[in-house]
Design a protein around this motif. Structure first.
Motif: not given
Length: 607
Positions: A504-528
Protein backbone atom coordinates in the motif's frame (compact mmCIF):
# COMPACT_ATOMS: atom_id res chain seq x y z
CA UNK A 1 74.24 -11.66 -9.74
CA UNK A 2 72.83 -8.12 -9.70
CA UNK A 3 73.71 -7.47 -13.35
CA UNK A 4 71.39 -10.30 -14.41
CA UNK A 5 68.40 -8.91 -12.49
CA UNK A 6 65.72 -6.89 -14.32
CA UNK A 7 63.05 -5.17 -12.19
CA UNK A 8 60.02 -4.14 -14.25
CA UNK A 9 56.53 -2.89 -13.43
CA UNK A 10 53.42 -3.47 -15.54
CA UNK A 11 51.18 -0.41 -15.76
CA UNK A 12 47.78 -0.36 -17.42
CA UNK A 13 44.21 0.85 -17.10
CA UNK A 14 41.64 -1.35 -15.32
CA UNK A 15 40.81 -4.51 -17.31
CA UNK A 16 43.42 -4.03 -20.04
CA UNK A 17 44.76 -7.54 -19.32
CA UNK A 18 47.98 -7.13 -17.32
CA UNK A 19 47.27 -9.85 -14.71
CA UNK A 20 46.33 -12.36 -17.46
CA UNK A 21 49.55 -11.47 -19.33
CA UNK A 22 51.61 -12.18 -16.18
CA UNK A 23 49.86 -15.60 -15.88
CA UNK A 24 51.08 -16.60 -19.36
CA UNK A 25 54.57 -15.11 -18.88
CA UNK A 26 54.96 -17.31 -15.79
CA UNK A 27 53.61 -20.42 -17.56
CA UNK A 28 55.82 -19.98 -20.64
CA UNK A 29 59.00 -19.25 -18.67
CA UNK A 30 58.76 -22.59 -16.80
CA UNK A 31 57.74 -21.15 -13.41
CA UNK A 32 55.20 -23.93 -12.85
CA UNK A 33 55.52 -27.71 -13.19
CA UNK A 34 53.79 -29.23 -16.24
CA UNK A 35 51.18 -30.99 -14.09
CA UNK A 36 50.71 -28.12 -11.61
CA UNK A 37 47.16 -26.83 -11.19
CA UNK A 38 47.32 -23.03 -11.67
CA UNK A 39 44.38 -20.67 -11.09
CA UNK A 40 43.49 -17.87 -13.50
CA UNK A 41 44.74 -14.36 -12.59
CA UNK A 42 47.08 -15.87 -10.00
CA UNK A 43 48.38 -12.43 -8.96
CA UNK A 44 44.88 -11.33 -7.83
CA UNK A 45 45.16 -13.29 -4.60
CA UNK A 46 42.70 -11.30 -2.46
CA UNK A 47 39.05 -12.34 -2.20
CA UNK A 48 37.78 -8.93 -3.35
CA UNK A 49 40.36 -8.83 -6.19
CA UNK A 50 39.07 -12.14 -7.57
CA UNK A 51 35.41 -11.08 -7.24
CA UNK A 52 35.76 -7.67 -8.88
CA UNK A 53 38.50 -8.56 -11.35
CA UNK A 54 40.68 -5.61 -10.29
CA UNK A 55 44.14 -5.42 -8.71
CA UNK A 56 44.01 -3.62 -5.35
CA UNK A 57 47.45 -4.33 -3.85
CA UNK A 58 50.75 -4.16 -5.73
CA UNK A 59 52.47 -7.57 -5.66
CA UNK A 60 55.90 -8.66 -6.95
CA UNK A 61 56.64 -11.97 -8.65
CA UNK A 62 59.72 -13.36 -10.35
CA UNK A 63 60.52 -15.42 -13.46
CA UNK A 64 63.81 -16.77 -14.84
CA UNK A 65 64.70 -16.24 -18.50
CA UNK A 66 68.06 -16.71 -20.31
CA UNK A 67 70.24 -16.72 -17.16
CA UNK A 68 68.48 -13.59 -15.89
CA UNK A 69 65.88 -13.12 -13.20
CA UNK A 70 63.02 -10.77 -14.10
CA UNK A 71 61.20 -9.36 -11.06
CA UNK A 72 57.73 -8.24 -12.22
CA UNK A 73 55.58 -5.92 -10.08
CA UNK A 74 51.84 -6.10 -10.78
CA UNK A 75 50.34 -2.66 -10.06
CA UNK A 76 46.72 -1.62 -9.44
CA UNK A 77 44.90 -0.21 -12.47
CA UNK A 78 42.43 2.02 -10.59
CA UNK A 79 43.25 5.64 -9.70
CA UNK A 80 42.05 5.21 -6.06
CA UNK A 81 45.01 2.89 -5.41
CA UNK A 82 47.54 5.28 -6.94
CA UNK A 83 49.57 5.34 -3.70
CA UNK A 84 50.50 1.70 -4.38
CA UNK A 85 51.71 2.59 -7.89
CA UNK A 86 53.79 5.58 -6.80
CA UNK A 87 55.75 3.49 -4.32
CA UNK A 88 56.48 0.45 -6.48
CA UNK A 89 57.91 2.58 -9.30
CA UNK A 90 60.92 3.13 -6.99
CA UNK A 91 61.76 -0.57 -7.29
CA UNK A 92 61.59 -0.71 -11.10
CA UNK A 93 64.29 -0.29 -13.77
CA UNK A 94 61.74 -0.36 -16.59
CA UNK A 95 58.02 -0.51 -17.31
CA UNK A 96 55.63 -2.38 -19.59
CA UNK A 97 52.82 -0.06 -20.66
CA UNK A 98 49.85 -2.24 -21.61
CA UNK A 99 47.09 -0.70 -23.75
CA UNK A 100 43.85 -2.28 -25.00
CA UNK A 101 43.84 -2.38 -28.84
CA UNK A 102 40.16 -1.32 -28.97
CA UNK A 103 39.71 1.06 -25.99
CA UNK A 104 43.06 2.79 -26.51
CA UNK A 105 44.57 5.32 -24.12
CA UNK A 106 42.42 5.69 -20.97
CA UNK A 107 42.68 8.06 -17.95
CA UNK A 108 44.54 5.63 -15.69
CA UNK A 109 47.09 4.93 -18.44
CA UNK A 110 47.81 8.65 -18.52
CA UNK A 111 48.08 8.99 -14.74
CA UNK A 112 50.47 6.07 -14.10
CA UNK A 113 52.57 6.75 -17.20
CA UNK A 114 53.19 10.35 -16.06
CA UNK A 115 54.55 8.98 -12.74
CA UNK A 116 56.77 6.45 -14.56
CA UNK A 117 58.18 9.07 -16.95
CA UNK A 118 59.01 11.39 -14.03
CA UNK A 119 60.99 8.52 -12.46
CA UNK A 120 63.03 8.35 -15.68
CA UNK A 121 61.76 4.89 -16.70
CA UNK A 122 61.81 3.98 -20.41
CA UNK A 123 58.59 2.07 -21.11
CA UNK A 124 58.02 -0.79 -23.54
CA UNK A 125 54.58 -0.32 -25.14
CA UNK A 126 52.50 -3.50 -25.53
CA UNK A 127 49.25 -3.13 -27.50
CA UNK A 128 47.20 -5.96 -26.02
CA UNK A 129 43.99 -7.86 -26.95
CA UNK A 130 44.83 -7.87 -30.66
CA UNK A 131 42.42 -10.79 -31.10
CA UNK A 132 39.45 -8.40 -30.56
CA UNK A 133 37.24 -7.89 -33.62
CA UNK A 134 37.13 -4.11 -33.11
CA UNK A 135 40.90 -3.69 -32.61
CA UNK A 136 42.40 -0.48 -34.05
CA UNK A 137 46.06 -1.01 -33.18
CA UNK A 138 47.50 1.63 -35.56
CA UNK A 139 45.25 4.41 -34.21
CA UNK A 140 46.00 3.35 -30.62
CA UNK A 141 49.74 3.56 -31.33
CA UNK A 142 49.27 7.16 -32.61
CA UNK A 143 47.24 8.01 -29.46
CA UNK A 144 50.02 6.54 -27.30
CA UNK A 145 52.71 8.63 -29.01
CA UNK A 146 50.58 11.78 -28.57
CA UNK A 147 50.19 10.88 -24.89
CA UNK A 148 53.98 10.56 -24.43
CA UNK A 149 54.44 13.98 -26.07
CA UNK A 150 51.74 15.60 -23.90
CA UNK A 151 53.46 14.22 -20.76
CA UNK A 152 56.80 15.84 -21.74
CA UNK A 153 58.65 12.56 -22.36
CA UNK A 154 62.31 12.99 -23.32
CA UNK A 155 63.77 11.77 -26.62
CA UNK A 156 64.92 8.42 -25.22
CA UNK A 157 61.47 7.76 -23.75
CA UNK A 158 59.76 8.77 -27.03
CA UNK A 159 61.83 6.16 -28.88
CA UNK A 160 59.87 3.34 -27.25
CA UNK A 161 59.76 -0.21 -28.65
CA UNK A 162 56.29 -1.58 -29.54
CA UNK A 163 54.93 -5.13 -29.42
CA UNK A 164 51.49 -6.40 -30.40
CA UNK A 165 50.10 -9.13 -28.18
CA UNK A 166 47.24 -11.16 -26.81
CA UNK A 167 47.86 -11.86 -23.13
CA UNK A 168 44.98 -14.33 -22.97
CA UNK A 169 46.13 -16.34 -26.02
CA UNK A 170 49.78 -16.07 -24.88
CA UNK A 171 51.60 -14.55 -27.87
CA UNK A 172 53.49 -11.38 -28.76
CA UNK A 173 54.81 -10.15 -32.10
CA UNK A 174 56.78 -7.17 -33.46
CA UNK A 175 54.29 -6.72 -36.33
CA UNK A 176 50.48 -6.58 -36.33
CA UNK A 177 50.39 -9.45 -38.85
CA UNK A 178 53.56 -11.13 -37.52
CA UNK A 179 53.90 -14.72 -36.24
CA UNK A 180 51.65 -15.47 -33.25
CA UNK A 181 53.53 -18.28 -31.47
CA UNK A 182 54.43 -17.36 -27.87
CA UNK A 183 55.58 -14.56 -25.54
CA UNK A 184 59.31 -15.06 -26.16
CA UNK A 185 59.61 -11.80 -28.19
CA UNK A 186 58.38 -9.90 -25.09
CA UNK A 187 60.74 -11.73 -22.69
CA UNK A 188 63.70 -11.13 -25.05
CA UNK A 189 62.79 -7.44 -25.43
CA UNK A 190 62.71 -7.01 -21.63
CA UNK A 191 66.26 -8.47 -21.37
CA UNK A 192 67.55 -6.25 -24.24
CA UNK A 193 65.72 -2.98 -23.50
CA UNK A 194 65.65 -2.79 -19.68
CA UNK A 195 69.14 -2.02 -18.41
CA UNK A 196 69.61 -2.90 -14.72
CA UNK A 197 70.62 -0.01 -12.47
CA UNK A 198 74.19 0.04 -11.22
CA UNK A 199 74.53 -0.67 -7.49
CA UNK A 200 77.50 -0.55 -5.15
CA UNK A 201 77.83 -3.82 -3.23
CA UNK A 202 80.79 -2.60 -1.19
CA UNK A 203 78.78 0.03 0.73
CA UNK A 204 76.81 -0.84 3.90
CA UNK A 205 73.33 -2.36 3.39
CA UNK A 206 70.39 0.01 2.69
CA UNK A 207 66.94 -0.39 1.13
CA UNK A 208 63.75 1.66 0.87
CA UNK A 209 60.70 -0.09 2.35
CA UNK A 210 58.07 -0.01 -0.40
CA UNK A 211 55.38 -2.52 0.58
CA UNK A 212 54.32 -3.90 3.94
CA UNK A 213 52.67 -7.23 4.72
CA UNK A 214 51.40 -8.57 8.03
CA UNK A 215 52.51 -12.22 8.32
CA UNK A 216 51.03 -14.41 11.07
CA UNK A 217 54.36 -16.28 11.50
CA UNK A 218 57.02 -13.64 10.78
CA UNK A 219 55.19 -10.52 11.99
CA UNK A 220 55.87 -7.32 10.06
CA UNK A 221 57.32 -8.13 6.60
CA UNK A 222 58.82 -5.29 4.53
CA UNK A 223 59.37 -5.49 0.76
CA UNK A 224 61.87 -3.34 -1.13
CA UNK A 225 64.75 -3.25 -3.59
CA UNK A 226 68.21 -3.32 -2.01
CA UNK A 227 69.82 -0.02 -3.00
CA UNK A 228 73.38 -0.81 -1.85
CA UNK A 229 75.41 -3.50 -0.08
CA UNK A 230 74.18 -6.95 0.88
CA UNK A 231 71.60 -8.02 3.46
CA UNK A 232 72.58 -11.05 5.54
CA UNK A 233 70.40 -13.07 7.89
CA UNK A 234 70.91 -12.22 11.59
CA UNK A 235 72.73 -8.90 10.98
CA UNK A 236 71.81 -5.87 13.13
CA UNK A 237 69.72 -3.30 11.25
CA UNK A 238 67.71 -0.14 11.95
CA UNK A 239 64.93 1.85 10.29
CA UNK A 240 65.11 5.63 9.76
CA UNK A 241 62.30 7.87 8.48
CA UNK A 242 62.51 10.52 5.72
CA UNK A 243 63.94 13.08 8.17
CA UNK A 244 66.73 10.69 9.25
CA UNK A 245 65.24 10.00 12.70
CA UNK A 246 65.65 6.41 13.97
CA UNK A 247 62.28 4.63 14.11
CA UNK A 248 63.29 1.08 15.00
CA UNK A 249 66.27 -1.21 15.55
CA UNK A 250 66.59 -4.97 15.60
CA UNK A 251 67.98 -8.13 14.01
CA UNK A 252 67.24 -9.19 10.44
CA UNK A 253 65.63 -12.53 11.32
CA UNK A 254 64.63 -13.70 7.81
CA UNK A 255 65.26 -12.73 4.18
CA UNK A 256 63.09 -14.00 1.31
CA UNK A 257 62.96 -13.43 -2.40
CA UNK A 258 60.22 -14.24 -4.91
CA UNK A 259 60.43 -17.40 -7.05
CA UNK A 260 57.24 -17.25 -9.10
CA UNK A 261 54.55 -16.36 -6.57
CA UNK A 262 56.27 -18.20 -3.72
CA UNK A 263 58.53 -16.63 -1.08
CA UNK A 264 61.84 -18.55 -0.84
CA UNK A 265 64.20 -18.03 2.17
CA UNK A 266 67.77 -16.97 1.27
CA UNK A 267 70.89 -16.40 3.36
CA UNK A 268 71.75 -13.05 1.77
CA UNK A 269 70.25 -10.57 -0.68
CA UNK A 270 72.36 -8.52 -3.09
CA UNK A 271 72.01 -4.93 -4.30
CA UNK A 272 69.42 -4.65 -7.07
CA UNK A 273 67.26 -7.56 -5.93
CA UNK A 274 63.71 -7.25 -4.54
CA UNK A 275 63.54 -8.97 -1.16
CA UNK A 276 61.22 -9.41 1.83
CA UNK A 277 62.77 -8.93 5.27
CA UNK A 278 61.42 -9.59 8.76
CA UNK A 279 62.67 -8.59 12.20
CA UNK A 280 61.51 -5.00 12.74
CA UNK A 281 58.29 -4.20 14.62
CA UNK A 282 57.76 -0.47 14.02
CA UNK A 283 59.30 0.21 10.59
CA UNK A 284 56.81 1.43 8.01
CA UNK A 285 56.46 2.13 4.30
CA UNK A 286 58.85 4.88 3.02
CA UNK A 287 61.34 4.19 5.87
CA UNK A 288 64.95 3.32 4.99
CA UNK A 289 66.03 -0.08 6.37
CA UNK A 290 69.79 -0.01 6.72
CA UNK A 291 73.02 -0.91 8.48
CA UNK A 292 73.58 0.73 11.88
CA UNK A 293 76.29 3.09 10.52
CA UNK A 294 74.02 4.74 7.89
CA UNK A 295 72.26 7.99 8.90
CA UNK A 296 71.02 9.41 5.57
CA UNK A 297 67.60 8.16 4.33
CA UNK A 298 66.85 7.18 0.73
CA UNK A 299 64.57 9.71 -1.00
CA UNK A 300 60.96 8.63 -1.51
CA UNK A 301 58.25 10.21 -3.69
CA UNK A 302 55.67 12.03 -1.55
CA UNK A 303 52.25 10.38 -1.84
CA UNK A 304 49.42 12.45 -3.38
CA UNK A 305 47.12 13.73 -0.61
CA UNK A 306 43.64 12.23 0.02
CA UNK A 307 40.59 13.97 -1.48
CA UNK A 308 37.66 12.42 0.43
CA UNK A 309 36.86 11.43 4.02
CA UNK A 310 34.24 9.51 6.02
CA UNK A 311 33.60 9.33 9.77
CA UNK A 312 33.20 5.86 11.30
CA UNK A 313 31.57 5.30 14.72
CA UNK A 314 30.13 2.31 16.60
CA UNK A 315 26.77 0.91 15.48
CA UNK A 316 24.14 2.58 17.69
CA UNK A 317 20.99 1.18 16.07
CA UNK A 318 18.48 -1.03 17.96
CA UNK A 319 19.69 -3.99 15.83
CA UNK A 320 23.36 -3.56 16.91
CA UNK A 321 25.07 -6.83 17.80
CA UNK A 322 22.61 -9.14 16.04
CA UNK A 323 24.91 -9.94 13.09
CA UNK A 324 28.51 -8.92 13.81
CA UNK A 325 31.10 -9.98 16.39
CA UNK A 326 33.33 -6.88 16.43
CA UNK A 327 31.25 -4.05 17.83
CA UNK A 328 33.34 -1.87 20.17
CA UNK A 329 35.07 1.42 19.31
CA UNK A 330 38.40 -0.10 20.49
CA UNK A 331 38.14 -2.94 17.96
CA UNK A 332 37.19 -0.53 15.15
CA UNK A 333 40.01 1.85 16.13
CA UNK A 334 42.68 -0.91 16.15
CA UNK A 335 41.53 -2.17 12.74
CA UNK A 336 41.62 1.34 11.19
CA UNK A 337 45.07 2.08 12.65
CA UNK A 338 46.35 -1.20 11.13
CA UNK A 339 44.87 -0.21 7.75
CA UNK A 340 46.49 3.24 7.88
CA UNK A 341 49.87 1.63 8.63
CA UNK A 342 49.64 -0.85 5.75
CA UNK A 343 48.01 1.49 3.23
CA UNK A 344 49.81 4.80 2.81
CA UNK A 345 46.93 6.12 0.69
CA UNK A 346 44.74 6.27 3.81
CA UNK A 347 44.95 8.79 6.69
CA UNK A 348 43.55 8.10 10.16
CA UNK A 349 42.36 10.71 12.70
CA UNK A 350 40.24 10.44 15.84
CA UNK A 351 38.33 12.76 18.18
CA UNK A 352 39.25 13.45 21.81
CA UNK A 353 36.91 10.77 23.19
CA UNK A 354 38.36 8.21 20.74
CA UNK A 355 34.88 7.11 19.70
CA UNK A 356 34.69 8.70 16.21
CA UNK A 357 37.34 8.04 13.57
CA UNK A 358 37.92 10.01 10.36
CA UNK A 359 39.36 8.00 7.47
CA UNK A 360 40.60 9.94 4.41
CA UNK A 361 41.41 8.32 1.07
CA UNK A 362 41.85 8.95 -2.65
CA UNK A 363 38.29 8.14 -3.70
CA UNK A 364 35.04 6.25 -3.32
CA UNK A 365 36.37 2.86 -4.38
CA UNK A 366 39.26 2.88 -1.90
CA UNK A 367 36.89 3.70 0.99
CA UNK A 368 34.29 1.18 -0.25
CA UNK A 369 36.92 -1.61 -0.41
CA UNK A 370 38.00 -0.86 3.20
CA UNK A 371 34.38 -0.92 4.46
CA UNK A 372 33.66 -4.15 2.54
CA UNK A 373 36.77 -5.84 3.98
CA UNK A 374 35.83 -4.79 7.54
CA UNK A 375 32.27 -5.99 7.00
CA UNK A 376 33.53 -9.44 5.98
CA UNK A 377 35.76 -9.56 9.05
CA UNK A 378 32.65 -9.29 11.28
CA UNK A 379 32.62 -5.55 12.09
CA UNK A 380 29.51 -3.47 12.70
CA UNK A 381 29.73 0.32 12.32
CA UNK A 382 27.94 3.54 11.45
CA UNK A 383 29.37 5.58 8.55
CA UNK A 384 28.72 9.28 7.90
CA UNK A 385 28.13 10.78 4.42
CA UNK A 386 31.45 11.25 2.53
CA UNK A 387 32.97 14.74 2.50
CA UNK A 388 35.43 16.12 -0.02
CA UNK A 389 38.51 17.75 1.47
CA UNK A 390 38.43 21.49 0.70
CA UNK A 391 41.70 23.47 0.63
CA UNK A 392 42.48 27.18 0.60
CA UNK A 393 44.95 28.79 -1.79
CA UNK A 394 47.41 31.58 -0.97
CA UNK A 395 44.69 34.24 -1.39
CA UNK A 396 42.31 32.38 0.95
CA UNK A 397 39.98 31.16 -1.84
CA UNK A 398 38.29 27.79 -1.39
CA UNK A 399 39.66 25.03 -3.65
CA UNK A 400 38.04 21.63 -4.21
CA UNK A 401 39.15 18.41 -5.98
CA UNK A 402 38.24 18.29 -9.68
CA UNK A 403 38.12 15.03 -11.61
CA UNK A 404 38.54 14.22 -15.29
CA UNK A 405 35.78 11.89 -16.48
CA UNK A 406 36.05 9.94 -19.74
CA UNK A 407 32.84 8.34 -21.04
CA UNK A 408 32.39 6.00 -24.01
CA UNK A 409 28.74 5.62 -25.01
CA UNK A 410 26.26 5.24 -27.86
CA UNK A 411 25.47 8.51 -29.63
CA UNK A 412 21.75 8.35 -28.69
CA UNK A 413 22.59 8.76 -24.97
CA UNK A 414 25.03 11.68 -25.28
CA UNK A 415 22.48 14.51 -24.79
CA UNK A 416 21.04 13.10 -21.55
CA UNK A 417 24.55 12.44 -20.18
CA UNK A 418 25.63 16.03 -20.99
CA UNK A 419 22.48 17.28 -19.21
CA UNK A 420 23.14 15.13 -16.12
CA UNK A 421 26.78 16.32 -15.95
CA UNK A 422 25.71 19.98 -16.28
CA UNK A 423 23.59 19.53 -13.13
CA UNK A 424 26.73 18.28 -11.38
CA UNK A 425 28.66 21.41 -12.51
CA UNK A 426 30.67 19.42 -15.05
CA UNK A 427 32.36 21.15 -17.99
CA UNK A 428 32.57 19.39 -21.36
CA UNK A 429 36.23 19.48 -22.42
CA UNK A 430 36.21 17.22 -25.48
CA UNK A 431 33.73 15.32 -27.65
CA UNK A 432 35.07 12.77 -30.14
CA UNK A 433 33.36 10.50 -32.66
CA UNK A 434 34.92 7.04 -32.20
CA UNK A 435 32.98 5.39 -35.06
CA UNK A 436 30.07 2.90 -35.17
CA UNK A 437 27.70 5.55 -33.67
CA UNK A 438 29.87 5.81 -30.55
CA UNK A 439 31.02 9.00 -28.81
CA UNK A 440 33.76 9.72 -26.28
CA UNK A 441 32.96 12.60 -23.90
CA UNK A 442 35.56 14.10 -21.57
CA UNK A 443 34.41 16.30 -18.66
CA UNK A 444 36.02 18.15 -15.75
CA UNK A 445 33.72 18.07 -12.72
CA UNK A 446 33.99 18.52 -8.94
CA UNK A 447 34.28 15.28 -6.93
CA UNK A 448 31.34 16.44 -4.75
CA UNK A 449 28.87 15.95 -7.60
CA UNK A 450 30.18 12.57 -8.71
CA UNK A 451 29.60 10.46 -5.59
CA UNK A 452 27.63 7.40 -6.67
CA UNK A 453 27.34 8.75 -10.23
CA UNK A 454 28.58 5.50 -11.86
CA UNK A 455 25.27 3.69 -11.20
CA UNK A 456 23.30 6.72 -12.47
CA UNK A 457 25.46 6.76 -15.63
CA UNK A 458 24.81 3.05 -16.25
CA UNK A 459 21.05 3.64 -15.86
CA UNK A 460 21.10 6.55 -18.34
CA UNK A 461 23.10 4.53 -20.92
CA UNK A 462 21.05 1.33 -20.31
CA UNK A 463 24.17 -0.48 -19.11
CA UNK A 464 26.11 0.01 -22.37
CA UNK A 465 28.32 2.98 -21.39
CA UNK A 466 31.86 2.88 -19.96
CA UNK A 467 32.91 5.56 -17.46
CA UNK A 468 36.40 6.26 -16.09
CA UNK A 469 37.33 8.90 -13.54
CA UNK A 470 40.67 10.24 -12.39
CA UNK A 471 41.77 13.04 -10.06
CA UNK A 472 42.76 16.05 -12.19
CA UNK A 473 43.68 18.89 -9.82
CA UNK A 474 42.37 21.21 -7.14
CA UNK A 475 40.23 23.89 -8.78
CA UNK A 476 38.14 26.86 -7.72
CA UNK A 477 35.15 26.01 -5.52
CA UNK A 478 32.08 25.83 -7.77
CA UNK A 479 29.49 26.86 -5.16
CA UNK A 480 26.63 25.00 -3.53
CA UNK A 481 25.30 21.93 -5.26
CA UNK A 482 21.80 20.55 -4.97
CA UNK A 483 21.67 17.37 -2.89
CA UNK A 484 19.20 14.53 -3.07
CA UNK A 485 15.86 15.80 -4.36
CA UNK A 486 13.74 13.00 -2.89
CA UNK A 487 12.75 12.93 0.74
CA UNK A 488 13.25 9.83 2.91
CA UNK A 489 10.52 7.39 3.90
CA UNK A 490 11.25 6.77 7.59
CA UNK A 491 9.98 3.87 9.68
CA UNK A 492 8.01 4.93 12.78
CA UNK A 493 7.98 1.50 14.49
CA UNK A 494 10.35 -1.32 15.52
CA UNK A 495 9.66 -4.83 14.20
CA UNK A 496 9.48 -6.74 10.91
CA UNK A 497 8.09 -5.25 7.71
CA UNK A 498 4.77 -6.64 6.44
CA UNK A 499 4.01 -7.22 2.73
CA UNK A 500 0.49 -5.76 3.02
CA UNK A 501 1.82 -2.45 4.40
CA UNK A 502 4.65 -2.22 1.83
CA UNK A 503 2.21 -2.93 -1.04
CA UNK A 504 0.00 0.00 0.00
CA UNK A 505 3.01 2.32 0.45
CA UNK A 506 4.71 1.56 -2.89
CA UNK A 507 2.85 4.44 -4.55
CA UNK A 508 4.66 6.85 -2.18
CA UNK A 509 8.07 6.10 -3.72
CA UNK A 510 10.81 3.47 -4.00
CA UNK A 511 10.98 0.96 -1.10
CA UNK A 512 14.27 -0.45 0.23
CA UNK A 513 12.74 -3.20 2.39
CA UNK A 514 10.65 -6.27 1.59
CA UNK A 515 8.44 -8.64 3.60
CA UNK A 516 9.92 -9.80 6.93
CA UNK A 517 12.93 -7.44 6.84
CA UNK A 518 13.74 -6.08 10.34
CA UNK A 519 13.14 -2.31 10.67
CA UNK A 520 13.40 0.19 13.52
CA UNK A 521 12.25 3.70 14.38
CA UNK A 522 14.33 6.25 12.43
CA UNK A 523 15.47 3.75 9.75
CA UNK A 524 15.11 4.91 6.13
CA UNK A 525 12.97 2.26 4.42
CA UNK A 526 12.56 4.02 1.07
CA UNK A 527 12.83 7.18 -1.02
CA UNK A 528 9.77 9.39 -1.42
CA UNK A 529 8.73 10.48 -4.92
CA UNK A 530 8.49 14.05 -3.54
CA UNK A 531 10.80 16.26 -1.54
CA UNK A 532 10.47 16.28 2.25
CA UNK A 533 10.79 13.35 4.67
CA UNK A 534 7.75 11.25 5.49
CA UNK A 535 7.23 8.91 8.45
CA UNK A 536 5.44 5.69 7.55
CA UNK A 537 4.38 2.44 9.21
CA UNK A 538 5.58 -0.65 7.33
CA UNK A 539 4.39 -2.97 10.14
CA UNK A 540 0.67 -2.44 9.61
CA UNK A 541 -0.94 -5.84 8.86
CA UNK A 542 -4.37 -6.54 7.39
CA UNK A 543 -7.18 -6.77 9.94
CA UNK A 544 -8.88 -10.12 9.33
CA UNK A 545 -12.38 -11.24 10.44
CA UNK A 546 -14.12 -14.58 10.20
CA UNK A 547 -15.99 -13.21 7.19
CA UNK A 548 -12.86 -12.13 5.30
CA UNK A 549 -10.07 -14.65 5.64
CA UNK A 550 -6.55 -14.36 4.33
CA UNK A 551 -7.06 -17.17 1.81
CA UNK A 552 -9.81 -15.35 -0.10
CA UNK A 553 -7.67 -12.25 -0.77
CA UNK A 554 -5.61 -11.63 -3.86
CA UNK A 555 -1.86 -12.18 -3.65
CA UNK A 556 0.15 -9.09 -2.76
CA UNK A 557 2.85 -8.48 -5.43
CA UNK A 558 5.80 -6.34 -4.30
CA UNK A 559 8.22 -4.48 -6.57
CA UNK A 560 11.69 -6.11 -6.22
CA UNK A 561 14.10 -4.16 -4.00
CA UNK A 562 17.06 -2.56 -5.79
CA UNK A 563 20.45 -3.98 -4.71
CA UNK A 564 22.86 -1.11 -4.05
CA UNK A 565 26.62 -1.09 -3.48
CA UNK A 566 28.04 0.66 -0.41
CA UNK A 567 29.34 3.56 -2.56
CA UNK A 568 25.86 4.18 -4.02
CA UNK A 569 24.22 4.09 -0.57
CA UNK A 570 26.81 6.54 0.81
CA UNK A 571 26.17 8.90 -2.11
CA UNK A 572 22.43 9.01 -1.22
CA UNK A 573 22.98 10.30 2.30
CA UNK A 574 22.04 13.80 3.41
CA UNK A 575 23.99 15.49 6.21
CA UNK A 576 21.52 14.32 8.90
CA UNK A 577 21.70 10.67 7.78
CA UNK A 578 24.14 7.75 8.13
CA UNK A 579 24.74 4.22 6.85
CA UNK A 580 24.65 1.26 9.24
CA UNK A 581 27.02 -1.49 7.98
CA UNK A 582 26.89 -5.04 9.40
CA UNK A 583 28.22 -8.36 7.99
CA UNK A 584 24.84 -9.21 6.39
CA UNK A 585 23.06 -5.86 5.91
CA UNK A 586 23.53 -2.20 4.98
CA UNK A 587 20.75 0.06 6.28
CA UNK A 588 20.20 3.76 5.68
CA UNK A 589 19.12 5.60 8.82
CA UNK A 590 18.71 9.05 10.37
CA UNK A 591 21.57 10.10 12.67
CA UNK A 592 18.96 10.93 15.35
CA UNK A 593 16.46 8.07 15.49
CA UNK A 594 13.87 9.71 17.79
CA UNK A 595 11.44 11.82 15.64
CA UNK A 596 10.73 14.28 18.50
CA UNK A 597 14.44 14.89 19.02
CA UNK A 598 14.90 15.46 15.24
CA UNK A 599 12.14 18.12 15.29
CA UNK A 600 13.72 19.84 18.31
CA UNK A 601 17.08 19.96 16.49
CA UNK A 602 15.43 21.47 13.38
CA UNK A 603 13.68 24.15 15.46
CA UNK A 604 16.95 24.94 17.25
CA UNK A 605 18.73 25.37 13.87
CA UNK A 606 15.95 27.55 12.47
CA UNK A 607 16.03 29.88 15.48
Amino acid sequence: MANTIRNITIIAHVDHGKTTLIDNLMKQSGTFRENENVEERIMDSGELEKERGITILAKPTSINWKNSRINIIDTPGHRDFAAEVERVLHMADGALLLIDSAEGVMPQTKFVLSKALKQGLKPIVVINKLDKQDQRANEVLDETFDLFVSLDANEEQLDFPVLYASGRSGWASKEIDGPRKNLQPLLNLIIDHVKPSTFDKTKPFAMLSTLLYADSFLGRSLVGRIAQGTAKANQQIKAIDLSGKKVDEGRLTKIFRYEGTKKVPIEQGEAGDIVIIAGLEKANVADTICDLEINDPINATPIDPPTMSITITVNSSPLAGTEGKKLTSTQIRDRLILEAENNVGINFEENENKDAFVISGRGELMLEILLTQMRREGFEMTVSPPKVLIKKDDQGNKMEPIEEITMDLDEEFSSRIIDSMNRRKGKLIDLKDTGKNKKRLIFHAPTRGLMGYTSRFLTLTKGTGVINRIFHSYGEYTGDMEGRRNGALISMENGKAVAFAIFNLQARGEMFVTHNDPVYEGMIVGLSSKSGDLEINVLKGKKLTNMRTQGTDENVVLTPVRKMAIAEQLSMLNTDEALEITPKSCRLRKLILDPHERKRQLRAKAS
